[in-house]
Write an enzyme that holds these catalytic residues in place. Structure first.
Site, mmCIF file in Angstrom:
data_model
loop_
_atom_site.group_PDB
_atom_site.id
_atom_site.type_symbol
_atom_site.label_atom_id
_atom_site.label_comp_id
_atom_site.label_asym_id
_atom_site.label_seq_id
_atom_site.Cartn_x
_atom_site.Cartn_y
_atom_site.Cartn_z
ATOM 1 N N HIS A 41 -7.151 3.160 3.906
ATOM 2 C CA HIS A 41 -6.922 4.036 5.051
ATOM 3 C C HIS A 41 -8.215 4.278 5.850
ATOM 4 O O HIS A 41 -8.166 4.581 7.039
ATOM 5 C CB HIS A 41 -6.395 5.398 4.599
ATOM 6 C CG HIS A 41 -4.939 5.423 4.288
ATOM 7 N ND1 HIS A 41 -4.395 4.733 3.220
ATOM 8 C CD2 HIS A 41 -3.904 6.058 4.895
ATOM 9 C CE1 HIS A 41 -3.081 4.958 3.194
ATOM 10 N NE2 HIS A 41 -2.761 5.751 4.198
ATOM 11 N N CYS A 67 -4.331 -1.606 -1.657
ATOM 12 C CA CYS A 67 -4.536 -0.191 -1.964
ATOM 13 C C CYS A 67 -5.536 -0.148 -3.117
ATOM 14 O O CYS A 67 -5.295 -0.726 -4.176
ATOM 15 C CB CYS A 67 -3.207 0.441 -2.377
ATOM 16 S SG CYS A 67 -3.350 2.139 -2.966
ATOM 17 N N ASN A 68 -6.651 0.511 -2.870
ATOM 18 C CA ASN A 68 -7.687 0.591 -3.910
ATOM 19 C C ASN A 68 -7.201 1.395 -5.103
ATOM 20 O O ASN A 68 -7.522 1.092 -6.251
ATOM 21 C CB ASN A 68 -8.936 1.257 -3.342
ATOM 22 C CG ASN A 68 -9.597 0.411 -2.276
ATOM 23 O OD1 ASN A 68 -10.561 -0.269 -2.534
ATOM 24 N ND2 ASN A 68 -9.051 0.421 -1.063
ATOM 25 N N THR A 69 -6.416 2.429 -4.822
ATOM 26 C CA THR A 69 -5.931 3.303 -5.886
ATOM 27 C C THR A 69 -5.014 2.516 -6.829
ATOM 28 O O THR A 69 -5.191 2.530 -8.048
ATOM 29 C CB THR A 69 -5.168 4.494 -5.255
ATOM 30 O OG1 THR A 69 -6.005 5.084 -4.263
ATOM 31 C CG2 THR A 69 -4.774 5.512 -6.291
ATOM 32 N N GLU A 125 -2.603 10.289 7.585
ATOM 33 C CA GLU A 125 -1.146 10.071 7.596
ATOM 34 C C GLU A 125 -0.408 11.104 8.452
ATOM 35 O O GLU A 125 0.641 10.809 8.993
ATOM 36 C CB GLU A 125 -0.587 10.088 6.159
ATOM 37 C CG GLU A 125 -0.937 8.847 5.352
ATOM 38 C CD GLU A 125 -0.084 7.612 5.710
ATOM 39 O OE1 GLU A 125 0.975 7.778 6.345
ATOM 40 O OE2 GLU A 125 -0.497 6.480 5.361
ATOM 41 N N CYS A 182 -11.059 2.749 0.280
ATOM 42 C CA CYS A 182 -9.646 3.116 0.469
ATOM 43 C C CYS A 182 -9.223 2.446 1.765
ATOM 44 O O CYS A 182 -9.944 2.533 2.770
ATOM 45 C CB CYS A 182 -9.497 4.630 0.575
ATOM 46 S SG CYS A 182 -7.846 5.159 1.084
ATOM 47 N N ASP A 235 0.878 -1.185 0.000
ATOM 48 C CA ASP A 235 0.000 0.000 0.000
ATOM 49 C C ASP A 235 0.905 1.221 0.000
ATOM 50 O O ASP A 235 2.127 1.115 0.183
ATOM 51 C CB ASP A 235 -0.902 0.009 1.246
ATOM 52 C CG ASP A 235 -1.846 1.214 1.280
ATOM 53 O OD1 ASP A 235 -2.333 1.631 0.207
ATOM 54 O OD2 ASP A 235 -2.094 1.759 2.381
ATOM 55 N N SER A 236 0.287 2.392 -0.161
ATOM 56 C CA SER A 236 1.073 3.615 -0.061
ATOM 57 C C SER A 236 1.445 3.899 1.397
ATOM 58 O O SER A 236 2.444 4.565 1.656
ATOM 59 C CB SER A 236 0.283 4.793 -0.646
ATOM 60 O OG SER A 236 -0.913 4.963 0.086
HETATM 61 N N1 DGL Z 1 -4.804 3.124 0.948
HETATM 62 C C1 DGL Z 1 -4.824 3.689 -0.381
HETATM 63 C C2 DGL Z 1 -6.113 3.251 -1.088
HETATM 64 O O1 DGL Z 1 -6.679 2.228 -0.715
HETATM 65 C C3 DGL Z 1 -4.575 5.167 -0.269
HETATM 66 C C4 DGL Z 1 -4.042 5.753 -1.490
HETATM 67 C C5 DGL Z 1 -3.316 7.052 -1.315
HETATM 68 O O2 DGL Z 1 -2.127 7.020 -0.972
HETATM 69 O O3 DGL Z 1 -3.932 8.086 -1.641
HETATM 70 O O4 DGL Z 1 -6.549 3.836 -2.032
#
Ligand code: DGL
Length: 262
Positions: free
Chosen positions: A184, A70-72, A154, A182, A7-8
């Site tokens: 997060h 990570c969904n993105t 974050e 997401c 993930d990010s």
């Molecule tokens: N946890 C990431 C998601 O599920 C966050 C992406 C981000 O860094 O904006 O999309």
């Protein structure tokens, strides 16, 4: 072979916790690209190249099954990875995302109007609308971008995150389910449940991904038998800060975190 999770940032750690609870016996390596988040505000080209770098790194760490938590990155990069990159670069590796399991879970109840809260890039891809309506073309899907949430979570500013969450959900009218699209957002799921009427189901990925992975491994014995079972967890991030250290420690008491830039 180990299970890699990517993930990010903090979102993937929450999903890793869900995996560890459901399947504690396996060995996990988590990589969080904290130096380059938020991914949701990046271009599709950037998200694709950052995701490929992370996946390559996890493959080098001996991960035979990798979950993009990570969904993105799932929205923008998963199809390319599965169809082009993995077959030529590491054909024995399996890469999975979080969107399809979430969609399956969301349609398992009695639904007709579903809200999706996600990052800008995820909403731009319309992956949730596409996948939900593939299962049921009559579903009404409302995708709303919440660009302020990941940065607030974050930087440990939960007051700002809560205020922003309250604003974002005003965009949903008369929905019966809300997908937190997401990883997060599970860190705010209590806030969403408190803000929304009781009859709105909040679909939170930390509550479904453990069972989905268990089910996947049951159905793919050839992958399951290739995975080592030492019960270990390694956590690596591209940039480490104290907030990250605290959250990781809360989730996995006493865990050490390594810094590794790609
Ligand atoms: N946890 C990431 C998601 O599920 C966050 C992406 C981000 O860094 O904006 O999309």
């Amino acid at each position: 072979m180990k299970i890699g999770v990517f993930d990010s940032g903090l979102g993937g750690l929450v999903v890793t916790k869900a995996f560890k609870q459901a399947l504690p016996e396996y060995d996990y390596v988590y990589y969080g690209d904290t130096a380059r988040l938020p991914y949701g505000e990046k271009t599709s080209g950037q998200i694709l190249s950052y995701t490929i770098e992370a996946i390559k790194y996890l493959i080098e760490q001996n991960c035979g099954l990798i979950i993009i938590a990570c969904n993105t990155a799932t929205s923008i990069a998963l199809r390319y990875l599965q169809q082009r990159f993995i077959p030529s670069f590491a054909p024995d590796t399996k890469v999975l995302g979080v969107v399809i399991p979430t969609v399956e879970e969301a349609v398992s109840g009695n639904v007709s109007r579903i809200g999706v809260l996600a990052t800008n890039a995820t909403v731009r891809s319309h992956i949730y609308q596409t996948e939900l309506q593939k299962i049921n073309s009559k579903l009404e899907v409302f995708e709303v971008a919440a660009p302020e949430l990941v940065p607030a979570i974050e930087r440990d500013d939960f007051a700002a995150a809560e205020a922003a969450a309250a604003e974002y959900i005003r965009a949903f009218d008369n929905i019966d389910s809300l997908i937190l699209g997401c990883t997060h957002y599970p860190l705010l799921k209590g806030v969403f449940r408190h803000l929304l009427p009781e009859n709105v189901r909040v679909v939170s990925q930390d509550e479904l991904m453990g069972a989905k992975l268990r089910d996947y491994l049951r159905r793919h014995v050839e992958i399951d038998i290739s995975l080592s079972r030492g019960g270990s967890l390694r956590v690596l991030v591209s940039r480490l800060n104290n907030h990250y250290r605290r959250v990781a420690d809360r989730l996995f008491s006493g865990i050490g975190i390594e810094e590794k830039a790609l």
